[in-house]
Design a protein around this motif. Sequence first.
Motif, PDB file in Angstrom:
ATOM      1  N   UNK A  18      -8.770 -11.033 -21.503  1.00  0.00           N
ATOM      2  CA  UNK A  18      -8.532  -9.827 -20.699  1.00  0.00           C
ATOM      3  C   UNK A  18      -9.526  -9.732 -19.548  1.00  0.00           C
ATOM      4  N   UNK A  19     -10.788  -9.982 -19.862  1.00  0.00           N
ATOM      5  CA  UNK A  19     -11.828  -9.924 -18.824  1.00  0.00           C
ATOM      6  C   UNK A  19     -11.624 -11.044 -17.802  1.00  0.00           C
ATOM      7  N   UNK A  20     -11.216 -12.224 -18.278  1.00  0.00           N
ATOM      8  CA  UNK A  20     -10.975 -13.343 -17.369  1.00  0.00           C
ATOM      9  C   UNK A  20      -9.815 -13.040 -16.421  1.00  0.00           C
ATOM     10  N   UNK A  21      -8.736 -12.478 -16.950  1.00  0.00           N
ATOM     11  CA  UNK A  21      -7.594 -12.120 -16.110  1.00  0.00           C
ATOM     12  C   UNK A  21      -7.965 -11.046 -15.096  1.00  0.00           C
ATOM     13  N   UNK A  22      -8.722 -10.054 -15.544  1.00  0.00           N
ATOM     14  CA  UNK A  22      -9.141  -8.974 -14.642  1.00  0.00           C
ATOM     15  C   UNK A  22     -10.052  -9.508 -13.540  1.00  0.00           C
ATOM     16  N   UNK A  23     -10.948 -10.406 -13.903  1.00  0.00           N
ATOM     17  CA  UNK A  23     -11.849 -11.011 -12.920  1.00  0.00           C
ATOM     18  C   UNK A  23     -11.066 -11.830 -11.898  1.00  0.00           C
ATOM     19  N   UNK A  24     -10.106 -12.618 -12.374  1.00  0.00           N
ATOM     20  CA  UNK A  24      -9.294 -13.427 -11.460  1.00  0.00           C
ATOM     21  C   UNK A  24      -8.474 -12.536 -10.528  1.00  0.00           C
ATOM     22  N   UNK A  25      -7.902 -11.472 -11.061  1.00  0.00           N
ATOM     23  CA  UNK A  25      -7.123 -10.548 -10.220  1.00  0.00           C
ATOM     24  C   UNK A  25      -8.008  -9.864  -9.186  1.00  0.00           C
ATOM     25  N   UNK A  26      -9.194  -9.443  -9.606  1.00  0.00           N
ATOM     26  CA  UNK A  26     -10.123  -8.816  -8.655  1.00  0.00           C
ATOM     27  C   UNK A  26     -10.564  -9.805  -7.577  1.00  0.00           C
ATOM     28  N   UNK A  27     -10.780 -11.043  -7.972  1.00  0.00           N
ATOM     29  CA  UNK A  27     -11.140 -12.070  -6.993  1.00  0.00           C
ATOM     30  C   UNK A  27     -10.030 -12.294  -5.992  1.00  0.00           C
ATOM     31  N   UNK A  28      -8.793 -12.361  -6.468  1.00  0.00           N
ATOM     32  CA  UNK A  28      -7.653 -12.500  -5.571  1.00  0.00           C
ATOM     33  C   UNK A  28      -7.540 -11.320  -4.621  1.00  0.00           C
ATOM     34  N   UNK A  29      -7.785 -10.133  -5.140  1.00  0.00           N
ATOM     35  CA  UNK A  29      -7.740  -8.927  -4.304  1.00  0.00           C
ATOM     36  C   UNK A  29      -8.804  -8.977  -3.210  1.00  0.00           C
ATOM     37  N   UNK A  30      -9.996  -9.454  -3.548  1.00  0.00           N
ATOM     38  CA  UNK A  30     -11.071  -9.564  -2.556  1.00  0.00           C
ATOM     39  C   UNK A  30     -10.691 -10.576  -1.474  1.00  0.00           C
ATOM     40  N   UNK A  31     -10.083 -11.691  -1.877  1.00  0.00           N
ATOM     41  CA  UNK A  31      -9.645 -12.672  -0.878  1.00  0.00           C
ATOM     42  C   UNK A  31      -8.552 -12.105   0.026  1.00  0.00           C
ATOM     43  N   UNK A  32      -7.633 -11.332  -0.534  1.00  0.00           N
ATOM     44  CA  UNK A  32      -6.583 -10.710   0.287  1.00  0.00           C
ATOM     45  C   UNK A  32      -7.207  -9.720   1.270  1.00  0.00           C
ATOM     46  N   UNK A  33      -8.159  -8.925   0.800  1.00  0.00           N
ATOM     47  CA  UNK A  33      -8.844  -7.995   1.708  1.00  0.00           C
ATOM     48  C   UNK A  33      -9.589  -8.743   2.814  1.00  0.00           C
ATOM     49  N   UNK A  34     -10.206  -9.850   2.460  1.00  0.00           N
ATOM     50  CA  UNK A  34     -10.914 -10.651   3.467  1.00  0.00           C
ATOM     51  C   UNK A  34      -9.944 -11.170   4.515  1.00  0.00           C
ATOM     52  N   UNK A  35      -8.772 -11.620   4.065  1.00  0.00           N
ATOM     53  CA  UNK A  35      -7.766 -12.078   5.028  1.00  0.00           C
ATOM     54  C   UNK A  35      -7.308 -10.939   5.920  1.00  0.00           C
ATOM     55  N   UNK A  36      -7.110  -9.768   5.349  1.00  0.00           N
ATOM     56  CA  UNK A  36      -6.658  -8.625   6.153  1.00  0.00           C
ATOM     57  C   UNK A  36      -7.686  -8.269   7.226  1.00  0.00           C
ATOM     58  N   UNK A  37      -8.967  -8.398   6.899  1.00  0.00           N
ATOM     59  CA  UNK A  37     -10.012  -8.163   7.904  1.00  0.00           C
ATOM     60  C   UNK A  37      -9.880  -9.184   9.033  1.00  0.00           C
ATOM     61  N   UNK A  38      -9.685 -10.451   8.684  1.00  0.00           N
ATOM     62  CA  UNK A  38      -9.510 -11.481   9.709  1.00  0.00           C
ATOM     63  C   UNK A  38      -8.249 -11.231  10.530  1.00  0.00           C
ATOM     64  N   UNK A  39      -7.181 -10.792   9.875  1.00  0.00           N
ATOM     65  CA  UNK A  39      -5.935 -10.503  10.578  1.00  0.00           C
ATOM     66  C   UNK A  39      -6.132  -9.388  11.600  1.00  0.00           C
TER      67      UNK A  39
END
Length: 127
Positions: A18-39
């Motif tokens: 559960x913690x691993x899945x949550x961490x991976x999802x949060x990491x993906x969310x951070x990468x998406x936010x980073x892309x949106x900043x670049x966009x």
Amino acid sequence: MVGINAMLSKALGEKDSKKANKTACNGGFIYVLSYLVFLVLGLTVVRSLYEGQVDESGAQIVELGVDYLSVVMVFSFGLFAQFFFERLLTSTGKTFYSMISQLRMTSGNPRFFKCRDESVKSNRMRK
């Protein structure tokens, strides 16, 4: 993003899926936010960045620079996705697949081999 890899590896080592899945999802969310900043920056700030550095005589430099940097920033989603999935593979212990994906990217890029061939030729000419 190193902390995400460490947290994911730790959670997997503790067998806490559960913690691993949550961490991976949060990491993906951070990468998406980073892309949106670049966009957003790629669509708004690039022209003023170039115009602030080049005088009126460099209009072509401004136009070409804006075109280039806009494309690089707006279409950087692939780069962020590659970083994210490579880090996921590495933190889950599947470094072999990470290496294969990197090799696949370089083998599909003809410029990689062209640059390599040119450097070999230039080294031969120097001798």
